[in-house]
Scaffold this motif. Structure first.
Motif, PDB file in Angstrom:
ATOM      1  N   PHE A   7       0.820  -1.213   0.000  1.00  0.00           N
ATOM      2  CA  PHE A   7       0.000   0.000   0.000  1.00  0.00           C
ATOM      3  C   PHE A   7       0.853   1.262   0.000  1.00  0.00           C
ATOM      4  CE2 PHE A   7      -2.658  -3.256   1.810  1.00  0.00           C
ATOM      5  CZ  PHE A   7      -3.952  -2.951   1.408  1.00  0.00           C
ATOM      6  N   ASP A   8       0.492   2.213  -0.855  1.00  0.00           N
ATOM      7  CA  ASP A   8       0.939   3.581  -0.656  1.00  0.00           C
ATOM      8  C   ASP A   8       0.228   4.094   0.603  1.00  0.00           C
ATOM      9  OD1 ASP A   8       2.065   6.128  -1.111  1.00  0.00           O
ATOM     10  OD2 ASP A   8       0.285   6.750  -2.219  1.00  0.00           O
ATOM     11  N   MET A   9       0.764   5.103   1.249  1.00  0.00           N
ATOM     12  CA  MET A   9       0.138   5.606   2.478  1.00  0.00           C
ATOM     13  C   MET A   9      -0.741   6.830   2.233  1.00  0.00           C
ATOM     14  SD  MET A   9       1.838   6.807   6.127  1.00  0.00           S
ATOM     15  CE  MET A   9       2.370   8.425   5.529  1.00  0.00           C
ATOM     16  N   ASP A  10      -0.122   7.926   1.783  1.00  0.00           N
ATOM     17  CA  ASP A  10      -0.861   9.174   1.596  1.00  0.00           C
ATOM     18  C   ASP A  10      -1.857   9.021   0.448  1.00  0.00           C
ATOM     19  OD1 ASP A  10       0.556  10.848   3.562  1.00  0.00           O
ATOM     20  OD2 ASP A  10       2.271  10.544   2.249  1.00  0.00           O
ATOM     21  N   GLY A  11      -3.126   9.202   0.757  1.00  0.00           N
ATOM     22  CA  GLY A  11      -4.145   9.109  -0.272  1.00  0.00           C
ATOM     23  C   GLY A  11      -4.722   7.728  -0.471  1.00  0.00           C
ATOM     24  N   VAL A  12      -4.079   6.705   0.102  1.00  0.00           N
ATOM     25  CA  VAL A  12      -4.607   5.345   0.049  1.00  0.00           C
ATOM     26  C   VAL A  12      -5.063   4.898   1.428  1.00  0.00           C
ATOM     27  CG1 VAL A  12      -4.058   2.911  -0.388  1.00  0.00           C
ATOM     28  CG2 VAL A  12      -3.272   4.667  -1.977  1.00  0.00           C
ATOM     29  N   LEU A  13      -4.187   5.011   2.408  1.00  0.00           N
ATOM     30  CA  LEU A  13      -4.536   4.643   3.783  1.00  0.00           C
ATOM     31  C   LEU A  13      -5.029   5.847   4.581  1.00  0.00           C
ATOM     32  CD1 LEU A  13      -1.453   2.392   4.656  1.00  0.00           C
ATOM     33  CD2 LEU A  13      -3.686   1.667   3.776  1.00  0.00           C
ATOM     34  N   ILE A 163      -1.303  -1.095  -4.284  1.00  0.00           N
ATOM     35  CA  ILE A 163      -2.466  -0.201  -4.271  1.00  0.00           C
ATOM     36  C   ILE A 163      -1.946   1.219  -4.211  1.00  0.00           C
ATOM     37  CG2 ILE A 163      -4.586   0.481  -3.111  1.00  0.00           C
ATOM     38  CD1 ILE A 163      -3.096  -2.960  -2.435  1.00  0.00           C
ATOM     39  N   GLU A 164      -2.245   2.003  -5.247  1.00  0.00           N
ATOM     40  CA  GLU A 164      -1.689   3.350  -5.403  1.00  0.00           C
ATOM     41  C   GLU A 164      -2.770   4.355  -5.784  1.00  0.00           C
ATOM     42  OE1 GLU A 164       0.702   5.470  -5.342  1.00  0.00           O
ATOM     43  OE2 GLU A 164       2.497   4.326  -4.841  1.00  0.00           O
ATOM     44  N   ASN A 165      -2.541   5.609  -5.425  1.00  0.00           N
ATOM     45  CA  ASN A 165      -3.438   6.684  -5.863  1.00  0.00           C
ATOM     46  C   ASN A 165      -2.699   7.760  -6.655  1.00  0.00           C
ATOM     47  OD1 ASN A 165      -2.149   7.833  -3.402  1.00  0.00           O
ATOM     48  ND2 ASN A 165      -3.507   9.550  -3.843  1.00  0.00           N
ATOM     49  N   ALA A 166      -1.399   7.571  -6.859  1.00  0.00           N
ATOM     50  CA  ALA A 166      -0.577   8.593  -7.483  1.00  0.00           C
ATOM     51  C   ALA A 166      -0.043   8.142  -8.835  1.00  0.00           C
ATOM     52  CB  ALA A 166       0.597   8.961  -6.565  1.00  0.00           C
ATOM     53  N   ILE A 167       0.106   9.094  -9.739  1.00  0.00           N
ATOM     54  CA  ILE A 167       0.620   8.805 -11.080  1.00  0.00           C
ATOM     55  C   ILE A 167       2.012   8.184 -10.996  1.00  0.00           C
ATOM     56  CG2 ILE A 167       1.309   9.833 -13.273  1.00  0.00           C
ATOM     57  CD1 ILE A 167      -0.754  12.095 -12.643  1.00  0.00           C
ATOM     58  N   LEU A 168       2.895   8.784 -10.205  1.00  0.00           N
ATOM     59  CA  LEU A 168       4.263   8.282 -10.097  1.00  0.00           C
ATOM     60  C   LEU A 168       4.294   6.912  -9.433  1.00  0.00           C
ATOM     61  CD1 LEU A 168       6.255  11.483  -9.022  1.00  0.00           C
ATOM     62  CD2 LEU A 168       5.752  10.633 -11.317  1.00  0.00           C
ATOM     63  N   VAL A 183      -6.545   3.961  -7.183  1.00  0.00           N
ATOM     64  CA  VAL A 183      -7.730   4.599  -6.607  1.00  0.00           C
ATOM     65  C   VAL A 183      -7.560   6.107  -6.768  1.00  0.00           C
ATOM     66  CG1 VAL A 183      -6.729   4.446  -4.275  1.00  0.00           C
ATOM     67  CG2 VAL A 183      -9.177   4.909  -4.548  1.00  0.00           C
ATOM     68  N   PRO A 184      -8.428   6.773  -7.541  1.00  0.00           N
ATOM     69  CA  PRO A 184      -8.239   8.183  -7.884  1.00  0.00           C
ATOM     70  C   PRO A 184      -8.709   9.128  -6.785  1.00  0.00           C
ATOM     71  CG  PRO A 184     -10.181   7.347  -8.993  1.00  0.00           C
ATOM     72  CD  PRO A 184      -9.590   6.185  -8.246  1.00  0.00           C
ATOM     73  N   THR A 185      -7.997   9.121  -5.674  1.00  0.00           N
ATOM     74  CA  THR A 185      -8.406   9.908  -4.506  1.00  0.00           C
ATOM     75  C   THR A 185      -8.453  11.402  -4.811  1.00  0.00           C
ATOM     76  OG1 THR A 185      -7.186   8.264  -3.227  1.00  0.00           O
ATOM     77  CG2 THR A 185      -8.019  10.185  -2.037  1.00  0.00           C
ATOM     78  N   ASP A 193      -4.449   5.634 -15.694  1.00  0.00           N
ATOM     79  CA  ASP A 193      -4.808   4.607 -16.663  1.00  0.00           C
ATOM     80  C   ASP A 193      -3.728   3.572 -16.908  1.00  0.00           C
ATOM     81  OD1 ASP A 193      -3.043   6.172 -18.079  1.00  0.00           O
ATOM     82  OD2 ASP A 193      -4.461   6.750 -19.653  1.00  0.00           O
ATOM     83  N   ARG A 194      -2.534   3.772 -16.357  1.00  0.00           N
ATOM     84  CA  ARG A 194      -1.495   2.743 -16.480  1.00  0.00           C
ATOM     85  C   ARG A 194      -1.692   1.616 -15.473  1.00  0.00           C
ATOM     86  NH1 ARG A 194       4.606   4.065 -17.061  1.00  0.00           N
ATOM     87  NH2 ARG A 194       4.464   1.865 -17.624  1.00  0.00           N
ATOM     88  N   ALA A 195      -2.552   1.828 -14.482  1.00  0.00           N
ATOM     89  CA  ALA A 195      -2.844   0.771 -13.515  1.00  0.00           C
ATOM     90  C   ALA A 195      -3.597  -0.369 -14.203  1.00  0.00           C
ATOM     91  CB  ALA A 195      -3.665   1.318 -12.360  1.00  0.00           C
ATOM     92  N   ASP A 196      -3.462  -1.578 -13.664  1.00  0.00           N
ATOM     93  CA  ASP A 196      -4.165  -2.735 -14.218  1.00  0.00           C
ATOM     94  C   ASP A 196      -5.656  -2.652 -13.956  1.00  0.00           C
ATOM     95  OD1 ASP A 196      -1.858  -4.671 -15.092  1.00  0.00           O
ATOM     96  OD2 ASP A 196      -1.268  -3.879 -13.140  1.00  0.00           O
ATOM     97  N   LEU A 197      -6.015  -2.036 -12.839  1.00  0.00           N
ATOM     98  CA  LEU A 197      -7.412  -1.848 -12.463  1.00  0.00           C
ATOM     99  C   LEU A 197      -7.541  -0.509 -11.766  1.00  0.00           C
ATOM    100  CD1 LEU A 197     -10.358  -2.948 -11.919  1.00  0.00           C
ATOM    101  CD2 LEU A 197      -9.451  -3.829  -9.755  1.00  0.00           C
ATOM    102  N   VAL A 198      -8.540   0.276 -12.137  1.00  0.00           N
ATOM    103  CA  VAL A 198      -8.831   1.533 -11.447  1.00  0.00           C
ATOM    104  C   VAL A 198     -10.222   1.420 -10.841  1.00  0.00           C
ATOM    105  CG1 VAL A 198      -9.102   4.031 -11.645  1.00  0.00           C
ATOM    106  CG2 VAL A 198      -7.389   2.858 -13.040  1.00  0.00           C
ATOM    107  N   VAL A 199     -10.315   1.540  -9.519  1.00  0.00           N
ATOM    108  CA  VAL A 199     -11.607   1.510  -8.828  1.00  0.00           C
ATOM    109  C   VAL A 199     -12.124   2.939  -8.692  1.00  0.00           C
ATOM    110  CG1 VAL A 199     -11.076  -0.623  -7.595  1.00  0.00           C
ATOM    111  CG2 VAL A 199     -10.484   1.569  -6.557  1.00  0.00           C
ATOM    112  N   GLY A 200     -13.418   3.075  -8.415  1.00  0.00           N
ATOM    113  CA  GLY A 200     -14.014   4.402  -8.387  1.00  0.00           C
ATOM    114  C   GLY A 200     -13.682   5.220  -7.152  1.00  0.00           C
ATOM    115  N   ASP A 201     -13.601   4.540  -6.003  1.00  0.00           N
ATOM    116  CA  ASP A 201     -13.366   5.241  -4.734  1.00  0.00           C
ATOM    117  C   ASP A 201     -12.912   4.232  -3.692  1.00  0.00           C
ATOM    118  OD1 ASP A 201     -15.702   3.823  -4.000  1.00  0.00           O
ATOM    119  OD2 ASP A 201     -16.985   5.576  -4.348  1.00  0.00           O
ATOM    120  N   HIS A 202     -12.747   4.707  -2.455  1.00  0.00           N
ATOM    121  CA  HIS A 202     -12.257   3.820  -1.400  1.00  0.00           C
ATOM    122  C   HIS A 202     -13.264   2.737  -1.017  1.00  0.00           C
ATOM    123  CE1 HIS A 202      -8.786   6.425  -0.903  1.00  0.00           C
ATOM    124  NE2 HIS A 202      -8.296   5.544  -0.066  1.00  0.00           N
ATOM    125  N   ARG A 203     -14.521   3.027  -1.135  1.00  0.00           N
ATOM    126  CA  ARG A 203     -15.522   2.000  -0.835  1.00  0.00           C
ATOM    127  C   ARG A 203     -15.369   0.823  -1.791  1.00  0.00           C
ATOM    128  NH1 ARG A 203     -20.164   0.594  -2.968  1.00  0.00           N
ATOM    129  NH2 ARG A 203     -20.135   2.363  -4.408  1.00  0.00           N
TER     130      ARG A 203
END
Length: 220
Positions: A7-13, A163-168, A183-185, A193-203
């Motif tokens: 997990f990334d922390m900022d914006g994910v957790l 699990i990431e929310n950042a482009i980098l 996750v596009p926080t 769009d380079r992610a294998d899966l993009v979910v809508g939100d944290h839920r």
């Protein structure tokens, strides 16, 4: 076989990026420069050494003209003053379930002290490995932070999900050849769009993570 979640922390957790952005903007104003929230979000995942030149260029200034330690010191002081510690709803409970199924790791570009302080307060005893911006030479978008986590977890890249929310961060995960959920926080979904899966939100993220079983890694 899926063995580990990274997990990334900022914006994910933790819903912390608005505070990072505010602190960087204050530091830049004190140095006679102006940046926007979106500028900070765009370089999320990098460490100050690599991210600061990009932010200074955004402010239409020359990085060589500024002392990075001074700017970073102002940022850290302001971040500590304004930060309100808050995990995303349901994340702690989700992690407690996931810990019974997988190895768990945090990979963050933030400072060692900031990362460990947040993790110790919000998620004590949850993570097996924590990698911070101070622990590696080349930050995201280089794959090094995720490669280090994989090595410390003693697993293979194909046995992990990031699990990431950042482009980098997404770019770094893909360079490390690890399946990535975005996750596009604070961004538009298309920016991940380079992610294998993009979910809508944290839920949706939490629902998806809880649906994954260790023996279903290839179907993630």
């Amino acid at each position: 076989m899926l063995k580990a979640l990274i997990f990334d922390m900022d914006g994910v957790l933790v819903d912390s990026m608005p505070f990072h952005a505010a602190a960087w903007k204050k530091a830049f104003l004190d140095m006679g420069m102006e940046i926007q929230d979106k500028d900070v979000y765009a370089i999320e995942g990098s460490n100050p050494k690599n991210g600061l030149p990009l932010l200074i260029q955004k402010a239409r200034k020359e990085p060589e003209a500024y002392d990075f330690e001074t700017i970073t010191s102002i940022y850290r002081k302001e971040f500590k003053r304004i930060f309100e510690l808050k995990a995303f709803d349901g994340m702690k409970e989700c992690l407690e379930v996931l810990k019974t199924r997988f190895l768990l790791s945090v990979v963050s570009g933030s400072d060692h002290l900031i990362v460990h302080d947040i993790i110790d307060q919000l998620f004590p005893g949850i993570f097996d490995i924590v990698v911070t911006g101070d622990d590696i030479k080349n930050p995201k978008p280089h794959p090094d932070p995720f490669i280090k986590a994989v090595e410390l977890l003693n697993v293979q890249p194909k046995e992990c999900i990031v699990i990431e929310n950042a482009i980098l961060g997404v770019e770094a995960a893909k360079k490390a050849e690890i399946y990535c959920i975005g996750v596009p926080t604070y961004l538009e979904p298309s920016q991940l769009d380079r992610a294998d899966l993009v979910v809508g939100d944290h839920r949706q993220l939490i629902q998806h993570l809880l649906s994954i079983e260790p023996d279903h890694g290839s179907k993630a």
